[in-house]
Design a protein around this motif. Structure first.
Motif, PDB file in Angstrom:
ATOM      1  N   HIS A   6     -18.903  -3.641  19.152  1.00 23.16           N
ATOM      2  CA  HIS A   6     -19.574  -3.750  17.869  1.00 23.16           C
ATOM      3  C   HIS A   6     -19.205  -5.001  17.091  1.00 23.16           C
ATOM      4  O   HIS A   6     -19.740  -5.222  16.014  1.00 23.16           O
ATOM      5  CB  HIS A   6     -19.226  -2.541  16.988  1.00 23.16           C
ATOM      6  CG  HIS A   6     -19.505  -1.236  17.648  1.00 23.16           C
ATOM      7  ND1 HIS A   6     -18.844  -0.089  17.316  1.00 23.16           N
ATOM      8  CD2 HIS A   6     -20.384  -0.903  18.622  1.00 23.16           C
ATOM      9  CE1 HIS A   6     -19.286   0.905  18.062  1.00 23.16           C
ATOM     10  NE2 HIS A   6     -20.210   0.434  18.857  1.00 23.16           N
ATOM     11  N   ILE A   9     -22.178  -7.128  16.604  1.00 23.17           N
ATOM     12  CA  ILE A   9     -23.163  -6.338  15.888  1.00 23.17           C
ATOM     13  C   ILE A   9     -22.799  -6.251  14.415  1.00 23.17           C
ATOM     14  O   ILE A   9     -23.629  -6.449  13.535  1.00 23.17           O
ATOM     15  CB  ILE A   9     -23.273  -4.930  16.501  1.00 23.17           C
ATOM     16  CG1 ILE A   9     -23.831  -5.030  17.928  1.00 23.17           C
ATOM     17  CG2 ILE A   9     -24.152  -4.022  15.649  1.00 23.17           C
ATOM     18  CD1 ILE A   9     -23.830  -3.727  18.672  1.00 23.17           C
ATOM     19  N   ALA A  13     -24.755  -7.623  11.065  1.00 21.54           N
ATOM     20  CA  ALA A  13     -25.141  -6.662  10.035  1.00 21.54           C
ATOM     21  C   ALA A  13     -24.639  -7.090   8.665  1.00 21.54           C
ATOM     22  O   ALA A  13     -25.353  -6.998   7.663  1.00 21.54           O
ATOM     23  CB  ALA A  13     -24.597  -5.277  10.389  1.00 21.54           C
ATOM     24  N   SER A  29     -27.481  -0.296  14.130  1.00 18.35           N
ATOM     25  CA  SER A  29     -28.026  -1.075  15.240  1.00 18.35           C
ATOM     26  C   SER A  29     -28.637  -0.125  16.255  1.00 18.35           C
ATOM     27  O   SER A  29     -28.306   1.068  16.279  1.00 18.35           O
ATOM     28  CB  SER A  29     -26.937  -1.929  15.898  1.00 18.35           C
ATOM     29  OG  SER A  29     -26.358  -2.800  14.950  1.00 18.35           O
ATOM     30  N   MET A  53     -31.324  -4.521  23.254  1.00 19.57           N
ATOM     31  CA  MET A  53     -30.805  -4.501  21.888  1.00 19.57           C
ATOM     32  C   MET A  53     -31.899  -4.903  20.900  1.00 19.57           C
ATOM     33  O   MET A  53     -32.770  -5.711  21.230  1.00 19.57           O
ATOM     34  CB  MET A  53     -29.617  -5.455  21.775  1.00 19.57           C
ATOM     35  CG  MET A  53     -28.522  -5.168  22.790  1.00 19.57           C
ATOM     36  SD  MET A  53     -27.239  -6.441  22.811  1.00 19.57           S
ATOM     37  CE  MET A  53     -26.492  -6.117  24.427  1.00 19.57           C
ATOM     38  N   THR A  57     -29.509  -7.144  16.229  1.00 20.10           N
ATOM     39  CA  THR A  57     -28.311  -7.019  17.053  1.00 20.10           C
ATOM     40  C   THR A  57     -28.251  -8.141  18.086  1.00 20.10           C
ATOM     41  O   THR A  57     -27.172  -8.655  18.402  1.00 20.10           O
ATOM     42  CB  THR A  57     -28.306  -5.653  17.764  1.00 20.10           C
ATOM     43  OG1 THR A  57     -28.405  -4.615  16.796  1.00 20.10           O
ATOM     44  CG2 THR A  57     -27.038  -5.471  18.589  1.00 20.10           C
ATOM     45  N   SER A  58     -29.411  -8.536  18.612  1.00 17.98           N
ATOM     46  CA  SER A  58     -29.477  -9.569  19.649  1.00 17.98           C
ATOM     47  C   SER A  58     -29.205 -10.963  19.115  1.00 17.98           C
ATOM     48  O   SER A  58     -28.798 -11.861  19.876  1.00 17.98           O
ATOM     49  CB  SER A  58     -30.874  -9.564  20.298  1.00 17.98           C
ATOM     50  OG  SER A  58     -31.178  -8.322  20.881  1.00 17.98           O
ATOM     51  N   VAL A 150     -24.118   2.617  16.516  1.00 19.36           N
ATOM     52  CA  VAL A 150     -25.250   2.142  17.301  1.00 19.36           C
ATOM     53  C   VAL A 150     -26.029   3.345  17.823  1.00 19.36           C
ATOM     54  O   VAL A 150     -25.459   4.245  18.439  1.00 19.36           O
ATOM     55  CB  VAL A 150     -24.780   1.283  18.498  1.00 19.36           C
ATOM     56  CG1 VAL A 150     -25.979   0.735  19.273  1.00 19.36           C
ATOM     57  CG2 VAL A 150     -23.886   0.147  18.035  1.00 19.36           C
TER      58      VAL A 150
END
Length: 215
Positions: A6, A9, A13, A29, A53, A57-58, A150
């Motif tokens: 994460h 991620i 975010a 995500s 994803m 997130t990607s 996620v």
């Protein structure tokens, strides 16, 4: 942060929080799953997994990849980093047979990371430690993030698939759970800085269960 998968991620975010509408509820995500049962000599050997994803997130992974070609060392390095984190959490997957967990090999036989339009796609094998019989057997498996940071789910029930040689004798289904109102309310109350109690197993309560049943 308990889960290294994460790190990127969460970075994305937090960065987008300054310009995107604030969304307080878990998950933050999303990963869309596709899985195919792998078979050799009439026995199940593992799963072929594809994780797509979401675009936010990607973004961090794709930024790191830049304009690198698909077979470049850059993509191989990023794939190794992501795969190491997946392995650290036992593929984020539980596999069951007759009430007992089925063990996995510690390493996948293959894995890769690729760009598909604006999304990062991780493809890998999830090998079982020992081949499992299929005739007359029932197996269940689920892929989920225990913290529910996620969301990991199948977009369609048909995204859990069988190879052609099993189509006549085996059947695969995807069951989507219906968490209680209290569980839903708790998940929605968590903001980006919160993590649910580890023993709560919040992600498992939202995890889709795949059942493989063979004649």
């Amino acid at each position: 942060m308990r889960r290294n998968l994460h790190i990127k991620i969460r970075t994305v975010a937090l960065a987008t929080a300054f310009w995107a509408p604030v969304v307080l509820a878990h998950p933050h995500s999303f990963i869309t799953l596709v899985s195919t049962v792998m078979v050799r000599d009439g026995q199940m050997t593992g799963l072929k997994m594809q994780w797509t994803m979401d675009e936010i997130t990607s973004a961090d992974l794709l930024y790191d990849a830049g304009d690198a070609k698909p077979d470049s060392p850059v993509w191989k390095r990023l794939a190794a980093e992501v795969m190491a984190n997946v392995l650290g959490q036992h593929y984020f997957t539980e596999f069951w047979h007759n009430g007992e967990k089925v063990k996995f090999n510690n390493l996948p036989t293959e894995y890769s990371l690729a760009r598909v339009k604006h999304q990062a796609v991780l493809t890998f094998t999830l090998p079982l430690a020992h081949p499992q019989p299929l005739s007359g057997q029932t197996y269940t498996f689920a892929t989920f993030d225990p913290t529910y940071f996620v969301d990991m789910s199948y977009a369609r029930p048909t995204d859990a698939t069988l190879p052609k040689e099993l189509a006549q004798n085996c059947h695969i289904t995807v069951k989507t759970p219906q968490p209680t109102e209290n569980t839903l309310a708790f998940a929605q109350s968590l903001d980006k800085a919160d993590a649910p109690p580890e023993d709560m197993g919040l992600g498992k309560q939202f995890a889709q269960q795949v059942t493989l049943q063979c004649q």
